[in-house]
Each structure stands twice: as C-alpha cells, then as structure tokens.
Design a protein around this motif. Structure first.
Motif: not given
Length: 536
Positions: A479-494, A499-508
């Motif tokens: 759903a996030v990607r369909q709306q134009g945001m690219f972040c990681q979907t982390v599942v096993f073995p990550g 404990d699955a999650r989205l992982r957001i990396s912030v940049l300067s």
C-alpha cells in the motif's frame, strides 16, 4: 528396562542426534536447561532446520514451531510420547539406536500437520524441507516467490534508473512502468553518494589508476590511496591503525574468524547482523547469544562462560540495522572489564551519524578508547564500498595476515578509495550535514509516534514501523509503494518470524515536504490495511 523406557530413551537419542547434526555441537555442549538461542547460540535459521527435520521423523498432532520450546529439555518434552514416522524409524536404524522401537503406522506424507488448515507461509518455511533432492525447497520457494511478486508484495531488487537521493526513479514491476518515489530505503544518510566533489575524485583516480587493482592487498593489490584511506579512517576514529576489507560483510567474517577459534567464546546479541553470525560460525568458536540489548542477559552469559578456556569476544552492532536502537555500550564496557572480555562494535549504521563528529558509537558515549575494535562498512554513509576495522596497531597487523577475507580477496579499487577519502574530508569539514540529518530524524520520528505507529526503541536514522504479522506487513508495504513511497518491508530472515516491519531510513537530503508526504502516505496505508492499534 521396559519397552516404554526403551522408547523414551530412543526418542531422546534421536532428538539429540538431530540437534547435534544441525548445530555441529557435541552432546556436552547441549546444556539441557539453557535457552537454545540466548544461551547456546543456536540461531533462528538453524532452529528452523531442526524443526523441519523433527517434523519429518515425528507425527505431531499440531505443527511444531520454534516458539513452542526454549531449551533442549523443552524440546525433548515436546517430542515425548509422539509417534515416529516411517522416516523416523528408518533414521533410528541408520543411527544404530534401538532397532525394535515401535513405529506409528502413519507415513510422513500422511502426517496430520500436512492436513492442518491454512496458515501464513513465511520465508523460514523454505530454509530446509528434509528432501533428498537438494533443490526441492528451491521449487517450493519459487512458487511462493512468484505468487508474492504477482500480488505486488515482493519488491526486492527492483532497479533504479536514477541517482538514489531523496527521490528516485524505480521500475515498478507490478505496474510495469518506471515511477518516481519518495526514497526512504537508502543508506545514503548524508547525501555523499551524489556529491560532485566525491564523484570528481573517483573519476580522476579511475583515469589515473585504472578500473581495478586486480589483486589482493598483500600481493600487488595495494595502491598508495589504500594506505591513505586507512590512515584517514584511523584518525577519524581516533585509533592507532585501520585495515580495509573488500566489504563490511567480509570485515566481520575475517576479523571474528581470525581472532577466535574452537577454544574461544563469541558472545553476540540475538539481533546482530548476519555477517556477525556467519563470522561466529566460520571461526569455530563457541557462540553464546544474549537477549537483545539486555545487559543483565549479557552478564548471565558471561558468568556462564567465566571458567571456560580461551578468550571471550563480545560483538554487537552499534546501531541495530532493523531496529534502529543503539547498543548499551557503557554497561557493556563495564561487564567486559569485569569478566575479562574484548569488545567489537560494528558501526555500519553509526559511522557518520553518531557522535559529535560522526565517528560512531564509542564517540557517542564518550568511550573512545574503551572499545577494542571498531568495525564499519563504507557502502552506507561513506558512499563507497568496502569495510574497515580500527584498533590497536598490533591487532590490525595481525589481521593483515590471519583474516582470510583480507588475505585471499581482491581489494577495493583505488578510485573508490579516492572517493572515500573525499567523503571523510566532507564529514569533517561540514558538520551541518549531520545536524540536518538529526533534525529530519527527530521530526519524522516524533510525528510517527504521536500518530500511534509502533516505532520500537529506535534512536537513530533507522525508524521501524513494527507490525509483527508477515502477511499484514506485506500488505502495508504494498500500500505504501502504490502511493509513491519506497521503504523496506522486512521479514524473515531479516527479522524473526512474527516481528515483521517496515524499515524507514531518513536522509539529510529529505525536505520537510518529503517528510510530510511520507507521513501522509503511511497514515493512508495504515488505514487501508486496518493496522491494529493505529490511532491516526
């Protein structure tokens, strides 16, 4: 001895043999009441293999999973009284264990676990399937992978056709077209990957020294820029010396396996990066795992191996890559002194981010000379490739001859070293980049927490949105990607299953408009998938 006792003894021997086979431990190492992960160092992938093998030889009424046992004794109790499959009986014969143990007449293919109702399939289900055909699990995974790709859940490896900045153009395989996305899946924290001065330094050195050095550092592969880079990294970290590896992964493999062996013990956080876990395996040292960032658990493990022969090495990420929290270094240093252990901190996500000058975790805690080895990667903030280890000169010199992933591997090209030197220059001269990064981190993190997203214990530029259920995390990521945001979907073995999650990396480089756009997208996505406990 009665027949029932014969059966119980045979079952225990069979279970222990499977655990020994999968872990390569001797029976004396398998302490019966010690937690298998935190105490014995049996990681989640090996546990998955143990579970799979046990399900091939026992006919469990309910599907076995690693969450249903914690210790060897728990596992033995879980298997007690469970009928053996035909494969289990055959395995007893192969192992020479009590050939006359009775067998259940249900074949492994008719096991009730195969007839259970639908359940979520995860990546862990394809680690091993017990088939004599090595590629059996490959075919099963391929069916799973194709289904996930068709539904738009798997976006791993999608190609960029632009620079990776705060926005990036990526080929959307689900929509079969290129699209521009808000980029929140990059480790280009300070924007140095696209800095003109860095690119110019790389181009100039490539013209002068060629494409690569075509050799390892000890034999014809060292350029003067490699030596300059090591000097600059050592100075940046405030250490005597530095060694540069082909990658951060190989830095962990080479360092841990060079410094520890079968008589030694490596003590590692359960959430440490896989390169650390693999370095432990390669070393042959005894591995002991403590609960995530739990210093009381660490002390229990240290007490448990206080009288063991050999040395002790505590290894931890500085910033945990899927959780974003920072290692509790002050207490770790105190415990290392108390129990005569050495410390290695992996600053992959700390270098250029933590500390007043960005030199990493030790500086962040004002413990600059209290960590034995500071390791890092140069493919993230430093915007190049390769890994490095900084420490005392005698230790670094030792690694040059005993770390196989350095001795027997080609080095990074000279022009990459030139770019990395320029990156260090910029970090040292432009502290406002770090200030801008932390301003963005604090703004986004505060907004997400206020909206009710579960961001775990994040303290860094990595902000997770913890979801738990893997299928729901996949839907949220889609759903996030369909709306134009690219972040990681982390599942096993990550991360562990559950404990699955989205992982957001912030940049300067992120603007306020970028951050507000990301917040709006995440809120809309959470509503669309009915994310539990979401208050926004």
């Amino acid at each position: 001895m009665t027949k029932n006792n014969d059966l119980a003894t045979a079952v225990q021997s069979l279970v222990l043999d499977i655990v020994k086979e999968q872990t390569c431990y001797s029976e004396s190492d398998l302490l019966p009441d010690v937690p298998m992960e935190e105490g014995l160092g049996i990681d989640s992938i090996i546990l998955a293999s143990i579970v799979d093998e046990l399900q091939q030889v026992f006919v469990f009424e309910h599907k076995l999973n690693s969450a249903s046992f914690n210790t060897i004794n728990d596992l033995l109790a879980r298997c007690e009284g469970v009928a053996l499959s035909e494969k289990g009986q055959a395995k007893l014969v192969t192992l020479g264990i009590n050939h006359d143990v009775p067998v259940n007449d249900v074949s492994v293919n008719e096991c009730p676990t195969a007839q259970e109702g639908p359940s979520h399939t995860t990546m862990r289900d394809f680690v091993s399937d017990g088939s004599p055909d090595l590629f059996s699990k490959v075919r099963k995974f391929n069916d799973f992978y194709e289904t996930q790709a068709q539904t738009g859940n798997f976006w791993y490896g999608m190609p960029l056709s632009s620079r990776c900045e705060n926005r990036a153009t990526i080929f959307d395989a689900y929509q079969n077209k290129e699209r521009e996305f808000l980029m929140f899946a990059s480790n280009n924290y300070l924007g140095l990957a696209n800095e003109p001065r860095v690119i110019d330094a790389i181009c100039k050195a490539a013209k002068e020294y060629g494409a690569t050095n075509t050799g390892c550092r000890l034999i014809g592969g060292t350029n003067h820029l490699h030596l300059e880079l090591e000097e600059r990294l050592a100075h940046f970290k405030g250490r005597e010396a530095c060694i540069v590896f082909p990658s951060g992964y190989s830095a962990n493999l080479g360092t841990i396996s060079a410094l520890t062996g079968p008589k030694d013990t490596v003590i590692t956080d359960v959430y440490n990066h896989m390169s650390i876990q693999d370095g432990c395996k390669l070393s042959g040292a005894k591995k002991r795992i403590y609960k995530h960032n739990d210093m009381a658990s660490l002390e229990e493990v240290l007490k448990g191996c206080a009288d063991s022969e050999g040395g002790k090495l505590i290894v931890a990420d500085g910033v945990f890559s899927m959780h974003g929290n920072i290692v509790k270094l002050p207490e770790m240093v105190r415990l290392a002194r108390k129990y005569q252990a050495r410390i290695l901190i992996d600053d992959a996500h700390s270098t250029g981010i933590l500390g007043a000058t960005g030199s990493g975790t030790a500086e962040h805690f004002n413990l600059k000379h209290e960590v034995d080895l500071e390791l890092g990667t140069m493919s993230k903030t430093l915007a190049g490739m390769g890994g490095f280890v900084c420490g005392d000169k005698d230790v670094i010199d030792y690694l040059r001859f005993y770390a196989n992933s350095y001795v027997f591997a080609a080095t990074i090209p000279a022009h990459i070293a030139a770019g990395l030197i320029q990156c260090i220059d910029i970090i040292e001269k432009e502290p406002e980049r770090i200030e801008r990064l932390w301003s963005n981190v604090n703004y986004l993190h505060s907004a997400l927490k206020e909206l009710g997203f579960n961001t775990g214990d994040s303290e860094s530029a990595i902000i997770p949105i913890v979801i738990g259920d893997e299928a729901l995390a996949m839907k949220m990521g889609h759903a996030v990607r369909q709306q134009g945001m690219f972040c990681q979907t982390v599942v096993f073995p990550g991360v562990a299953v559950g404990d699955a999650r989205l992982r957001i990396s912030v940049l300067s480089q992120h603007t306020k408009a970028d951050l507000d756009g990301a917040i709006e997208i995440l809120v809309n996505a959470a509503r669309s998938v009915n994310l539990p406990n979401f208050k926004g």
